[in-house]
Design a protein around this motif. Sequence first.
Motif, mmCIF file in Angstrom:
data_model
loop_
_atom_site.group_PDB
_atom_site.id
_atom_site.type_symbol
_atom_site.label_atom_id
_atom_site.label_comp_id
_atom_site.label_asym_id
_atom_site.label_seq_id
_atom_site.Cartn_x
_atom_site.Cartn_y
_atom_site.Cartn_z
ATOM 1 N N GLN A 144 -24.100 7.881 25.178
ATOM 2 C CA GLN A 144 -23.793 6.580 24.467
ATOM 3 C C GLN A 144 -25.342 5.842 24.084
ATOM 4 N N ALA A 180 -28.787 8.553 17.610
ATOM 5 C CA ALA A 180 -28.533 9.717 16.528
ATOM 6 C C ALA A 180 -26.912 10.238 16.784
ATOM 7 N N MET A 181 -26.387 10.110 18.036
ATOM 8 C CA MET A 181 -25.118 10.620 18.342
ATOM 9 C C MET A 181 -24.020 9.543 18.278
ATOM 10 N N ASN A 182 -24.361 8.316 17.714
ATOM 11 C CA ASN A 182 -23.351 7.111 17.668
ATOM 12 C C ASN A 182 -22.715 7.233 16.357
ATOM 13 N N THR A 183 -21.574 7.953 16.413
ATOM 14 C CA THR A 183 -20.700 8.050 15.300
ATOM 15 C C THR A 183 -19.318 7.343 15.249
ATOM 16 N N ASN A 184 -19.295 6.555 16.510
ATOM 17 C CA ASN A 184 -17.814 5.921 16.376
ATOM 18 C C ASN A 184 -17.888 4.601 17.187
#
Length: 219
Positions: free
Chosen positions: A127, A131-135
């Motif tokens: 979290q 870059a990986m925050n898609t939700n």
Amino acid sequence: MKTALILGASRGLGLGMAKEFQARGWQVIGTERSPSDLRTLDVTVETLDITSQEQLAALRKRLDGQTIDLLFVNAAVASADAPAASVETQDFVDVMVTNVLSPMRAVETLDDLVPPTGTIAVMSSRQGSIAMNTNAGYEVYRASKSALNQLMRCYAVRRENDPRTLLLVNPGHVQTELGGPGAVRTVEEAVPPVVDTVEKRAGQGGFFFVDYNDQVVPW
């Protein structure tokens, strides 16, 4: 015998790591804020509220002369699942002090105990990856982990010739107070690969943001 100092070892992942490192033959020093299950293990227990600069300084003094092969900072609190702008100011401050400022103070206070062949690791999270925050969701917690990652990056850059291994570790979604009962793995399932990753990286040097399977996490 190698020595691991685990800050925040009274429960959850910290307690699980204390058990795992002890079982693998390490000498373990674990910290707790108040009496906990850590005292049931064959480890050295130190009292520490990581948010207290005075207690950090006192711990450093008590450990004077020790060689710490692994310093692992595992302190964090959760935040409300709410947009950042809706969070009370003091709640925001509390999360940032516990999850960002205090771990960095701990690293800076205790790092001289870690030899050139040693490892300094801090528990991060996927979290914390922008870059990986898609939700979205849990925005203040996410922000605290991103800030922690940034400050550890600053720490590493200031020590570009430091031979020690510096790690940010994403343990995955684990059934802890932070992860909740719906997480995909138990502490018992999550801890061994985390420890495997730390042991594998030991002595290699460099600064890395990795997950429990030793895969690099994107910033």
